[in-house]
Design a protein around this motif. Structure first.
Motif, short mmCIF file in Angstrom:
data_model
loop_
_atom_site.label_atom_id
_atom_site.label_comp_id
_atom_site.label_asym_id
_atom_site.label_seq_id
_atom_site.Cartn_x
_atom_site.Cartn_y
_atom_site.Cartn_z
N SER A 46 0.82 -1.22 0.00
CA SER A 46 0.00 0.00 0.00
C SER A 46 0.86 1.27 0.00
CB SER A 46 -0.92 0.02 1.22
OG SER A 46 -0.14 0.10 2.39
N TRP A 47 2.14 1.14 0.41
CA TRP A 47 3.01 2.32 0.48
C TRP A 47 3.73 2.59 -0.83
CZ3 TRP A 47 7.60 0.15 -0.70
CH2 TRP A 47 7.84 -1.17 -0.27
N CYS A 48 3.43 1.79 -1.85
CA CYS A 48 4.16 1.87 -3.12
C CYS A 48 3.23 2.44 -4.19
CB CYS A 48 4.67 0.47 -3.44
SG CYS A 48 4.82 0.03 -5.16
N PRO A 49 3.35 3.73 -4.55
CA PRO A 49 2.40 4.35 -5.48
C PRO A 49 2.22 3.61 -6.81
CG PRO A 49 3.74 6.03 -4.43
CD PRO A 49 4.33 4.71 -4.03
N PRO A 50 3.30 3.16 -7.49
CA PRO A 50 3.05 2.46 -8.75
C PRO A 50 2.26 1.16 -8.57
CG PRO A 50 5.41 2.74 -8.38
CD PRO A 50 4.73 3.33 -7.21
N CYS A 51 2.40 0.54 -7.39
CA CYS A 51 1.62 -0.68 -7.12
C CYS A 51 0.14 -0.35 -7.16
CB CYS A 51 1.93 -1.25 -5.73
SG CYS A 51 3.65 -1.64 -5.43
N LEU A 52 -0.21 0.81 -6.57
CA LEU A 52 -1.62 1.19 -6.48
C LEU A 52 -2.17 1.57 -7.85
CD1 LEU A 52 -1.52 3.21 -3.14
CD2 LEU A 52 -1.63 0.74 -3.52
N VAL A 53 -1.29 2.07 -8.72
CA VAL A 53 -1.69 2.38 -10.10
C VAL A 53 -2.04 1.08 -10.83
CG1 VAL A 53 -0.83 3.24 -12.33
CG2 VAL A 53 -0.34 4.52 -10.23
N SER A 54 -1.24 0.06 -10.56
CA SER A 54 -1.39 -1.20 -11.31
C SER A 54 -2.67 -1.95 -10.95
CB SER A 54 -0.18 -2.11 -11.08
OG SER A 54 -0.26 -2.75 -9.82
N MET A 55 -3.13 -1.81 -9.71
CA MET A 55 -4.24 -2.66 -9.25
C MET A 55 -5.52 -2.51 -10.10
SD MET A 55 -2.96 -4.49 -6.80
CE MET A 55 -4.12 -5.05 -5.60
N PRO A 56 -6.06 -1.29 -10.25
CA PRO A 56 -7.29 -1.20 -11.05
C PRO A 56 -7.06 -1.54 -12.52
CG PRO A 56 -6.52 1.00 -10.39
CD PRO A 56 -5.67 0.01 -9.69
N ILE A 57 -5.86 -1.24 -13.04
CA ILE A 57 -5.57 -1.55 -14.45
C ILE A 57 -5.55 -3.06 -14.66
CG2 ILE A 57 -3.77 -1.40 -16.24
CD1 ILE A 57 -3.12 1.41 -15.14
N MET A 58 -4.88 -3.78 -13.75
CA MET A 58 -4.82 -5.23 -13.88
C MET A 58 -6.19 -5.87 -13.65
SD MET A 58 -1.96 -5.78 -15.09
CE MET A 58 -2.32 -7.52 -15.35
N ASN A 59 -6.99 -5.23 -12.81
CA ASN A 59 -8.35 -5.73 -12.59
C ASN A 59 -9.17 -5.66 -13.87
OD1 ASN A 59 -10.25 -6.77 -10.66
ND2 ASN A 59 -11.33 -4.82 -10.82
N GLU A 60 -9.03 -4.52 -14.56
CA GLU A 60 -9.74 -4.32 -15.84
C GLU A 60 -9.29 -5.35 -16.87
OE1 GLU A 60 -9.58 -0.53 -18.06
OE2 GLU A 60 -10.12 0.33 -16.12
N ILE A 61 -7.96 -5.51 -16.98
CA ILE A 61 -7.40 -6.44 -17.97
C ILE A 61 -7.88 -7.86 -17.66
CG2 ILE A 61 -5.23 -7.51 -18.75
CD1 ILE A 61 -3.93 -4.74 -18.45
N ARG A 62 -7.82 -8.22 -16.38
CA ARG A 62 -8.22 -9.57 -15.96
C ARG A 62 -9.68 -9.83 -16.34
NH1 ARG A 62 -12.10 -11.35 -11.92
NH2 ARG A 62 -11.34 -13.26 -10.98
N LYS A 136 3.88 1.58 -14.83
CA LYS A 136 3.29 2.85 -15.26
C LYS A 136 2.08 2.52 -16.13
CE LYS A 136 6.77 3.62 -18.87
NZ LYS A 136 7.56 2.39 -18.70
N ARG A 137 1.19 3.49 -16.28
CA ARG A 137 -0.09 3.22 -16.93
C ARG A 137 0.05 2.48 -18.26
NH1 ARG A 137 -4.12 5.23 -14.19
NH2 ARG A 137 -3.55 6.76 -12.62
N SER A 138 1.04 2.89 -19.06
CA SER A 138 1.18 2.30 -20.40
C SER A 138 1.62 0.84 -20.34
CB SER A 138 2.17 3.13 -21.21
OG SER A 138 3.41 3.19 -20.53
N ASP A 139 2.11 0.39 -19.18
CA ASP A 139 2.58 -0.99 -19.07
C ASP A 139 1.43 -1.99 -19.20
OD1 ASP A 139 5.06 0.01 -18.70
OD2 ASP A 139 5.20 -0.43 -16.56
N GLY A 140 0.23 -1.56 -18.80
CA GLY A 140 -0.93 -2.45 -18.85
C GLY A 140 -1.14 -3.00 -20.25
N GLU A 141 -1.01 -2.12 -21.23
CA GLU A 141 -1.23 -2.51 -22.63
C GLU A 141 -0.21 -3.58 -23.06
OE1 GLU A 141 -1.19 0.04 -26.60
OE2 GLU A 141 -2.13 1.09 -24.91
N LYS A 142 1.07 -3.34 -22.67
CA LYS A 142 2.13 -4.29 -23.05
C LYS A 142 1.89 -5.65 -22.42
CE LYS A 142 5.49 -0.60 -23.07
NZ LYS A 142 6.42 0.05 -22.16
N ILE A 143 1.48 -5.62 -21.15
CA ILE A 143 1.26 -6.87 -20.43
C ILE A 143 0.07 -7.62 -21.06
CG2 ILE A 143 0.53 -7.84 -18.19
CD1 ILE A 143 2.19 -5.45 -16.93
#
Lengths: 155, 73
Positions: A46-62, A136-143
């Motif tokens: 929870s203390w890692c800002p990029p981690c928190l960015v990734s959570m909703p993005i990965m949820n959407e992708i999943r 970072k936000r653009s990583d979601g697309e690559k993944i």
């Protein structure tokens, strides 16, 4: 005594994970239970800002990939030393995937995590296909592209 | 007693070497990530303070404050 942890690398079999759920103390959930699916194993805090960015993005992708019928699942491992910090974040930003708790850090140690967040894309046979550090936000697309590529190969 | 004293030159450097070999792991940085742990907790305030300091002291350079001493920049 100096301790050097061998990092889990691309091409290796993913180290075993058996951890309790973060939110309702159920489990343990085993990584091996998900064999046969493409897994995105994500170490976050929870203390890692990029981690928190990734959570909703990965949820959407999943959710999108599962709707398309792709055998894909996200397995997130929260490494907060106070798990309630991770729970607080999820109460504000809930996700549909399984979130495990590892306050002792045994699983990131087994994987030799070098930065936060670090995620591992694991193929249906349990082999690490991609190691991704940071987010970072653009990583979601690559993944997502990589997962689609893997899903195409396994069909 | 003499024996343990004789071992001291070995024990002390070994202790120093060992203690310096314990890095904080990536997943253990929760406390270090707190805002109060930052060396500079308020960069904006630091910028203003250094600007005022270098202007009032009639000094030049240092940090990101423009110098000259006129207090006008």
């Amino acid at each position: 005594m100096c301790f050097m942890v061998q990092a889990a690398e691309k091409g290796e079999i993913a180290p075993a994970v058996a951890l309790p759920l973060l939110q309702d103390s159920g489990g343990p959930v085993l990584l091996a239970e998900y064999e046969g699916q493409i897994i995105y194993l994500d170490f976050w805090a929870s203390w890692c800002p990029p981690c928190l960015v990734s959570m909703p993005i990965m949820n959407e992708i999943r959710n999108r990939l599962q709707d398309e019928g792709i055998a894909f699942e996200v397995l997130a491992v929260n490494v907060d030393s106070h798990p309630e910090d991770g729970i607080d974040f999820l109460l504000d930003s809930p996700v549909d995937f399984v979130v495990l708790s590892d306050p002792e850090g045994t699983s990131p140690a087994a994987y030799g995590v070098r930065g936060m967040p670090t995620s591992y894309l694991i193929d249906p046979e349990g082999k690490i296909v991609m190691v991704h550090e940071g987010f970072k936000r653009s990583d979601g697309e690559k993944i997502e592209q990589k997962i689609l590529e893997m899903a195409g190969n396994s069909q | 007693m003499k024996k343990s004293l004789a071992l001291l030159p070995l024990i002390i450097p070994a202790g120093l070497v060992c203690s310096s070999c314990q890095p904080v792991q990536a997943w253990e940085r929760g406390t270090l990530a707190k805002p109060e742990m930052a060396i500079d907790a308020d960069p904006m305030e630091t910028t203003l303070n250094t600007h005022i300091f270098f202007s009032k002291e009639a000094s030049n350079g240092g940090h990101n404050a423009a110098g000259g001493g006129c207090g006008c920049n």
